[in-house]
Every structure is written in structure tokens, then in C-alpha cells.
Motif scaffolding. Structure first.
Motif, short mmCIF file in Angstrom:
data_model
loop_
_atom_site.label_atom_id
_atom_site.label_comp_id
_atom_site.label_asym_id
_atom_site.label_seq_id
_atom_site.Cartn_x
_atom_site.Cartn_y
_atom_site.Cartn_z
N GLU A 172 -5.31 9.15 -1.25
CA GLU A 172 -5.14 9.44 0.16
C GLU A 172 -5.92 8.45 1.03
OE1 GLU A 172 -3.98 10.58 3.66
OE2 GLU A 172 -3.08 11.30 1.79
N THR A 173 -7.09 8.01 0.55
CA THR A 173 -7.87 7.02 1.29
C THR A 173 -7.11 5.71 1.40
OG1 THR A 173 -9.95 8.02 0.52
CG2 THR A 173 -10.06 5.77 1.38
N VAL A 174 -6.51 5.26 0.29
CA VAL A 174 -5.73 4.02 0.30
C VAL A 174 -4.54 4.17 1.24
CG1 VAL A 174 -4.49 2.32 -1.08
CG2 VAL A 174 -6.42 3.54 -2.08
N GLY A 187 0.34 -2.71 -3.09
CA GLY A 187 1.53 -2.45 -3.89
C GLY A 187 1.31 -1.23 -4.76
N GLU A 188 2.37 -0.82 -5.43
CA GLU A 188 2.31 0.39 -6.27
C GLU A 188 2.79 0.05 -7.68
OE1 GLU A 188 3.53 5.14 -5.98
OE2 GLU A 188 4.46 3.66 -4.66
N GLN A 192 0.43 4.39 -8.97
CA GLN A 192 -0.93 4.15 -8.48
C GLN A 192 -0.91 2.98 -7.51
OE1 GLN A 192 -3.34 6.18 -8.98
NE2 GLN A 192 -2.46 7.39 -10.65
N LEU A 193 -1.78 3.03 -6.50
CA LEU A 193 -1.82 2.01 -5.46
C LEU A 193 -2.89 0.96 -5.77
CD1 LEU A 193 -1.54 4.36 -2.36
CD2 LEU A 193 0.27 2.91 -3.30
N TYR A 194 -2.58 -0.27 -5.42
CA TYR A 194 -3.51 -1.39 -5.55
C TYR A 194 -3.45 -2.20 -4.27
CZ TYR A 194 -3.32 -0.49 -10.63
OH TYR A 194 -3.40 0.08 -11.87
N GLY A 195 -4.55 -2.84 -3.91
CA GLY A 195 -4.51 -3.67 -2.72
C GLY A 195 -5.86 -4.25 -2.35
N THR A 196 -5.88 -4.94 -1.21
CA THR A 196 -7.11 -5.56 -0.69
C THR A 196 -7.35 -5.07 0.72
OG1 THR A 196 -6.73 -7.55 -2.01
CG2 THR A 196 -8.30 -7.72 -0.20
#
Length: 292
Positions: A172-174, A187-188, A192-196
Motif C-alpha cells: 500500500e505504501t508503494v 513495475g510489477e 509484487q511491486l518494484y521501483g525507485t
């Protein structure tokens, strides 16, 4: 057994770090678990390793009891804050540490990179060597270059350390950061979410270093702002025929189809994102490209 700690250093989640015979410790429990004789060495952290909070004093200040003094106009770094006092040190000599009143007249300042750029963005097709170039830059001059640790919503795997491979956030934070347009790229994968996060890039810049950012070309429009001032480097391989010949010298040989795809992807980046690119490097040899 020798234990070394750097005073004022920021670590994952604001924790301090220490080293035992070159091995990094992140928690007090790791230190308590050690056995045998331990020699403690405490030394100040580098300016870029401590919290990026700096002030320029308007007037000189002297504490005769502690023999701590700061000249007017001098820049200081804040290490910690208490009710009415700041623990600070001189930027010019990090060993000079003292306390000053919270109400002292000062102005907030930001450390600036000597290169005039906040971000060096490395873009390129898959397997052209940009991640290797990034690693070499970080190892060669950690006082000049740093990177933003990516975030993910998945759970840590065995051996992973918070703030090293990833920052592990709640999903939820992302998502909220994405909704607030605070993610440079994301991206997902496997739900699961990934990012900068842009805040991590700003933190590197505020420490006075350049953020080396290995990113997709789609992130470039978001990097172009007055805070980041990116210098964009497009790393690509040589012409296809030359790439096929050079590939025979590598321990792991890619197929001609893979090389053709990398060549087409490089052309796509050049034609669609050329207006953002400042420098194109043909990576025939990683060491030579790194020196450029």
C-alpha cells in the motif's frame, strides 16, 4: 578481533553500522553475539555518510567549556537534535564536533555535486554493460557517486538486508507513492511491486554526491527537473557484424538473434529518446568505456 564504528553514520532505517574485521554489522544483537576479545575503534563517518542536513552560521560561535568554536559563515553538519541543542560538526574537518544552541542564527544550505549535475542516468538495451559501468563508478569513487536503493513490496529473501539489495515496503505504501507521482519508475512482477522512489535520489543529491541511476528510457521525462539536472548516457554495442565477432571472445556467447534484438532496442532508444541523451558510448570494452 577489531570492531570499528563510524559516529553519525546513517544506515538502513536510520541505524548505525559497524565493522568487525571488515564484516558489516547492522544491529546491536550482532555485536552482542560475538565472543573473544574485541578492540573498539570509533571514528567519524564521512560527510556523505551522515544525515544530509547542513547550515551556514551567520555569526561566530564559541563554547569555552568544551573549547568548541565555529567561525561566522562556516558550514556545519547536524548530527543529532535535542530539546535546545544541536550536535554538529565542521564540514571542513569532520573531527571537530560540538554542541550549539537550537536558536543560533543560521541558514539552511545544500551540498552540491562538483559536477553541477544531480543524476547520471545510464540507459541502454539489455546486456550492453550499463550495470557493470554503474558498479565500477560506485566502487571507484564512493565519495563522488552513490545510487538509490530500489523499493519492493515483496518479503526479504534469505541473505537480503534492508537497505542493501532493496528497501522492503508495504504494498500500500508503494501504491500511495505511485498515486502521489513520487516514483521515478515502477513495475510489477509476480504480483509484487518494484521501483525507485524520487526521495531516495534527492537524498543522494543532498549528500553532495551524484546519483548513478540505471534506468529504463521511459523514466527520462520524470528525471528532467531543476532538482535532478540529469546527464543522460546511452550505452550501446557496436554495429551488429562487429558485435558478432566480439561475442566470440566472451565466456558466455549470446546468439545472433539476441544481438540483433539488442541492436534494434538501441536504435529504438536513440530515435525515441534522443532529445534527452547527452552522450552515446559504444561499449566494445568495459574498461575503456568506464574511463570515458
Amino acid at each position: 578481533m577489531s570492531f570499528e564504528s563510524r559516529v553519525g553514520e546513517r544506515g538502513g532505517g536510520g541505524s548505525k553500522r559497524g565493522w568487525v574485521d571488515g564484516r558489516v554489522l547492522f544491529s546491536d544483537s550482532q555485536l552482542r553475539a560475538l565472543s573473544g576479545q574485541i578492540t573498539l575503534t570509533v571514528q567519524p563517518a564521512q560527510v556523505y555518510e551522515a544525515p544530509p542536513k547542513f547550515f551556514r552560521l551567520v555569526n561566530p560561535y564559541e563554547d569555552r567549556d568544551s573549547q568548541f568554536s565555529v567561525k561566522g559563515g562556516e558550514v556545519i553538519q547536524v548530527l543529532s537534535e535535542e530539546a535546545d541543542k544541536l550536535t554538529v560538526r565542521s564540514v571542513h574537518d569532520p573531527t571537530v564536533v560540538g554542541r550549539i544552541p537550537m536558536t543560533i542564527e543560521s541558514e539552511s544550505v545544500t551540498m552540491m555535486s562538483p559536477f553541477g549535475r544531480g543524476v547520471v542516468a545510464l540507459v541502454g538495451a539489455q546486456a550492453v554493460g550499463r550495470r557493470t559501468i554503474k558498479t565500477l563508478l560506485l566502487q571507484y569513487a564512493p565519495h563522488l557517486f552513490a545510487t538509490a536503493v530500489p523499493v519492493t513490496s515483496r518479503e526479504p529473501r534469505n541473505g537480503e538486508q534492508e537497505g542493501r539489495e532493496y528497501q522492503f515496503w508495504r504494498k500500500e505504501t508503494v501504491l500511495q507513492r505511485i498515486r502521489d507521482h513520487e516514483m521515478i519508475e515502477w513495475g510489477e512482477l509476480d504480483n509484487q511491486l518494484y521501483g525507485t522512489w524520487a526521495g531516495d535520489i534527492k537524498e543522494v543529491i543532498e549528500s553532495g554526491r551524484v546519483c548513478i541511476f540505471d534506468c529504463s528510457p521511459q523514466a527520462l521525462p520524470y528525471l528532467y527537473n531543476s532538482s535532478f539536472k540529469p546527464f543522460v548516457v546511452h550505452i550501446r554495442g557496436p554495429e551488429l557484424e562487429e558485435s558478432v565477432q566480439l561475442e566470440q571472445l566472451r565466456p558466455k556467447i549470446r546468439s545472433k538473434d539476441e544481438l540483433e534484438k539488442a541492436d534494434k532496442d538501441s536504435d529504438h532508444i536513440a530515435s525515441n529518446y534522443g532529445k534527452y541523451i547527452h552522450l552515446t558510448l559504444i561499449n566494445r570494452n568495459t574498461d575503456v568505456t568506464f574511463k570515458k
